[in-house]
Motif scaffolding. Sequence first.
Motif, PDB file in Angstrom:
ATOM      1  N   ALA A 215      -4.946   4.902  -5.407  1.00 39.72           N
ATOM      2  CA  ALA A 215      -4.754   6.013  -6.117  1.00 39.72           C
ATOM      3  C   ALA A 215      -5.758   7.440  -5.677  1.00 39.72           C
ATOM      4  O   ALA A 215      -5.527   8.558  -5.627  1.00 39.72           O
ATOM      5  N   GLU A 216      -7.207   6.699  -5.398  1.00 36.66           N
ATOM      6  CA  GLU A 216      -7.931   7.740  -4.766  1.00 36.66           C
ATOM      7  C   GLU A 216      -7.443   8.450  -3.241  1.00 36.66           C
ATOM      8  O   GLU A 216      -7.582   9.540  -3.116  1.00 36.66           O
ATOM      9  N   PHE A 217      -6.733   7.343  -2.592  1.00 34.48           N
ATOM     10  CA  PHE A 217      -6.077   7.906  -1.258  1.00 34.48           C
ATOM     11  C   PHE A 217      -5.166   8.936  -1.606  1.00 34.48           C
ATOM     12  O   PHE A 217      -5.197  10.061  -0.725  1.00 34.48           O
ATOM     13  N   ALA A 218      -4.368   8.788  -2.451  1.00 33.32           N
ATOM     14  CA  ALA A 218      -3.425   9.779  -2.838  1.00 33.32           C
ATOM     15  C   ALA A 218      -3.761  10.947  -3.205  1.00 33.32           C
ATOM     16  O   ALA A 218      -3.393  12.093  -2.956  1.00 33.32           O
ATOM     17  N   LEU A 219      -4.799  11.168  -4.181  1.00 30.36           N
ATOM     18  CA  LEU A 219      -5.491  12.107  -4.477  1.00 30.36           C
ATOM     19  C   LEU A 219      -6.188  13.055  -3.834  1.00 30.36           C
ATOM     20  O   LEU A 219      -6.243  14.159  -3.540  1.00 30.36           O
ATOM     21  N   ASP A 220      -6.776  12.425  -2.533  1.00 34.73           N
ATOM     22  CA  ASP A 220      -7.384  12.932  -1.493  1.00 34.73           C
ATOM     23  C   ASP A 220      -6.364  13.522  -0.536  1.00 34.73           C
ATOM     24  O   ASP A 220      -6.617  14.740  -0.188  1.00 34.73           O
ATOM     25  N   LEU A 221      -5.342  13.021  -0.424  1.00 32.73           N
ATOM     26  CA  LEU A 221      -4.083  13.770   0.209  1.00 32.73           C
ATOM     27  C   LEU A 221      -3.866  14.941  -0.417  1.00 32.73           C
ATOM     28  O   LEU A 221      -3.642  15.767   0.233  1.00 32.73           O
ATOM     29  N   ALA A 222      -3.489  14.892  -1.725  1.00 31.03           N
ATOM     30  CA  ALA A 222      -3.047  15.817  -2.439  1.00 31.03           C
ATOM     31  C   ALA A 222      -4.134  17.152  -2.530  1.00 31.03           C
ATOM     32  O   ALA A 222      -3.723  18.270  -2.510  1.00 31.03           O
ATOM     33  N   ARG A 223      -5.228  16.718  -2.575  1.00 30.99           N
ATOM     34  CA  ARG A 223      -6.457  17.822  -2.707  1.00 30.99           C
ATOM     35  C   ARG A 223      -6.256  18.591  -1.356  1.00 30.99           C
ATOM     36  O   ARG A 223      -6.828  19.830  -1.305  1.00 30.99           O
ATOM     37  N   ARG A 224      -5.819  18.124  -0.327  1.00 31.90           N
ATOM     38  CA  ARG A 224      -5.439  18.803   1.014  1.00 31.90           C
ATOM     39  C   ARG A 224      -4.514  19.611   1.202  1.00 31.90           C
ATOM     40  O   ARG A 224      -4.145  19.839   2.192  1.00 31.90           O
ATOM     41  N   GLY A 225      -3.460  19.453   0.151  1.00 30.54           N
ATOM     42  CA  GLY A 225      -2.435  20.307  -0.044  1.00 30.54           C
ATOM     43  C   GLY A 225      -1.301  19.373   0.479  1.00 30.54           C
ATOM     44  O   GLY A 225      -0.020  19.811   0.411  1.00 30.54           O
ATOM     45  N   ARG A 226      -1.143  18.312   0.429  1.00 29.36           N
ATOM     46  CA  ARG A 226      -0.063  17.411   0.600  1.00 29.36           C
ATOM     47  C   ARG A 226       0.791  16.917  -0.555  1.00 29.36           C
ATOM     48  O   ARG A 226      -0.050  16.866  -1.640  1.00 29.36           O
ATOM     49  N   ARG A 227       1.989  16.797  -0.543  1.00 27.04           N
ATOM     50  CA  ARG A 227       2.747  16.570  -1.742  1.00 27.04           C
ATOM     51  C   ARG A 227       2.966  14.845  -1.457  1.00 27.04           C
ATOM     52  O   ARG A 227       3.611  14.511  -0.783  1.00 27.04           O
ATOM     53  N   VAL A 228       2.252  14.301  -2.405  1.00 26.39           N
ATOM     54  CA  VAL A 228       2.416  12.839  -2.497  1.00 26.39           C
ATOM     55  C   VAL A 228       2.958  12.239  -3.392  1.00 26.39           C
ATOM     56  O   VAL A 228       3.095  12.499  -4.496  1.00 26.39           O
ATOM     57  N   ALA A 229       3.866  11.108  -3.107  1.00 25.74           N
ATOM     58  CA  ALA A 229       4.622  10.241  -4.058  1.00 25.74           C
ATOM     59  C   ALA A 229       3.789   9.093  -4.002  1.00 25.74           C
ATOM     60  O   ALA A 229       3.883   8.266  -2.990  1.00 25.74           O
ATOM     61  N   VAL A 230       3.417   8.694  -5.294  1.00 22.65           N
ATOM     62  CA  VAL A 230       2.738   7.122  -5.539  1.00 22.65           C
ATOM     63  C   VAL A 230       3.930   6.217  -5.918  1.00 22.65           C
ATOM     64  O   VAL A 230       4.408   6.485  -6.956  1.00 22.65           O
ATOM     65  N   VAL A 231       4.416   5.424  -5.023  1.00 21.32           N
ATOM     66  CA  VAL A 231       5.584   4.313  -5.448  1.00 21.32           C
ATOM     67  C   VAL A 231       5.229   3.380  -6.188  1.00 21.32           C
ATOM     68  O   VAL A 231       4.152   2.545  -6.011  1.00 21.32           O
ATOM     69  N   SER A 232       5.768   3.197  -7.459  1.00 23.62           N
ATOM     70  CA  SER A 232       5.385   2.026  -8.223  1.00 23.62           C
ATOM     71  C   SER A 232       6.719   1.462  -8.552  1.00 23.62           C
ATOM     72  O   SER A 232       7.857   2.002  -8.590  1.00 23.62           O
ATOM     73  N   GLY A 233       6.718   0.151  -8.663  1.00 26.11           N
ATOM     74  CA  GLY A 233       7.966  -0.697  -9.241  1.00 26.11           C
ATOM     75  C   GLY A 233       8.019  -0.550 -10.606  1.00 26.11           C
ATOM     76  O   GLY A 233       7.395   0.127 -11.474  1.00 26.11           O
ATOM     77  N   GLY A 234       9.109  -0.611 -11.126  1.00 25.72           N
ATOM     78  CA  GLY A 234       9.940  -0.397 -12.446  1.00 25.72           C
ATOM     79  C   GLY A 234       9.561   0.858 -12.997  1.00 25.72           C
ATOM     80  O   GLY A 234       9.737   1.744 -12.327  1.00 25.72           O
ATOM     81  N   ASP A 235       8.738   0.871 -14.216  1.00 26.17           N
ATOM     82  CA  ASP A 235       8.439   2.250 -14.828  1.00 26.17           C
ATOM     83  C   ASP A 235       6.976   2.000 -14.493  1.00 26.17           C
ATOM     84  O   ASP A 235       6.040   1.258 -14.779  1.00 26.17           O
ATOM     85  N   PRO A 236       6.325   3.325 -14.041  1.00 30.57           N
ATOM     86  CA  PRO A 236       5.029   3.208 -13.494  1.00 30.57           C
ATOM     87  C   PRO A 236       3.935   3.211 -14.619  1.00 30.57           C
ATOM     88  O   PRO A 236       2.622   3.014 -14.454  1.00 30.57           O
TER      89      PRO A 236
END
Length: 499
Positions: free
Chosen positions: A313-334
């Motif tokens: 989660a922290e890695f994904a948020l760091d990417l987004a903070r730099r302007g990236r559009r990030v999809a965190v993939v989760s099985g089933g319902d997140p």
Amino acid sequence: MSGTTGKLYGVGLGPGDPNLLTLAAVKAIAEADVIAYHSARHGRSIARSIAAEHIREDHVEERLMYPLTVETTDHPGGYRGALDDFYEEAAARLAAHLDAGRTVAVLAEGDPLFYGSYQHMHKRLADRYDTTVIPGVTSVSAAAARLGTPLCEAEEVLTIIPGTLPEDELTARLAGTDSAVVMKLGRTFPTVRRALERAGRLEDARYVERAFMPGERTETLAAVDPSTVPYFSVAVLPSRIDAVVPESRETGGEVVVVGTGPAGAPWLTPESRGALQGADDLVGYTTYLDRVPVLRPGQRRHGSDNKVESERAEFALDLARRGRRVAVVSGGDPGVFAMATAVLEVACEPDYADVPVRVLPGVTAANAAAAAAGAPLGHDYATISLSDRLKPWDVISRRLRAAAEADLVLALYNPGSKSRTHQVAAARDLLLEVRSPDTPVVVARDVGGPEQSVRVVTLKTLDPAEVDMRTLLLIGSSQTRAAERADGRTITWTPRRYG
């Protein structure tokens, strides 16, 4: 077909420029005795204007004039009834020529069988007369040519959508495809624009008006004044393959937590598929990332182990903070024993308070297993994870007993693994203190996957050795029923009425 009858041609004329007529189209017009074309009540025909230089004085012309152009009529069958009567009458006029041995060429803008008026003649006449359809350049191909941008490449999917669909349907289809062309704009343009915006595709959309015709116009769709949009215009979402993915943006970064359902692509909602396609980066447990099809070149995939949710989660948020559009993939319902909570926990820390986060639902493992078994979740139920990695077993056992005593159906997640082997037996023994030994139990493994197995056993015969992390258990209430069908399959359901 009689040898004395004439021949029917459906002649595609292309998008508007007479230079785009095919040689076959010109030849068919030359061979025809009768030239037929549809027109509105004003009498002018775009089809005829395209082919005008090839129409001779000795051609018999049949103008098939529509009785109405808007969906307002006093016809007893309504708009559709009025059109059906018109098509029947028009087909009868052409049939009279064919029966007299004349060759009839029905002119059609674009391609005759692509949203064209000719198709209504074809359906009524082609089984009775010798018929040849001459394909033409479609407005879709013309629009792509005028934009000078590839429409779709490699494994991309192109979707053709009529703008007359309801807004929600437009939104779903636009969100769930790679490339798209929306036809029939005009008065539908405001709805189409809203659908593109809701689908997150507005900035990609282009507008093409009267391609290869006088008055041609192309521009970004977001800049178009709705009051200026004619019927002969299309919205285009071109290929994303050459789209530039920036290393960072000053604005626009976000995290979307996407539920992929229990087993991959067939279970993705259009909204989830659209979010995955629009992402610069995909982040997730490697097993779940492998379920996501290759959506477009340039996307980065960041896989990790299943036990590092907070770090992921922290890695994904760091990417987004730099302007990236990030999809965190989760099985089933997140939001059900999955990644949404992990992402939101980290997102609430001060460093990430300004990073946009969205959660998109997915089909849960419990819902998928229940559907495969029948309808065991047809009444009140509780969902409990048997994993004691994040909560102690005594809490789990208290919740199991409370739910069992409340006579709720139970959906048991994470029942066992290589390192956790006692939970299923302990849960079964606890439930047997409250539930009948004959209570139906659904043992659902790999639902939606290649090794799917869904069996119905009883609580007393539930074998813990047959349960692993890919298994979900549904424990019936006192009201849950099981019955064997004629095909040998046992189904379960819990009645909607209690008692």
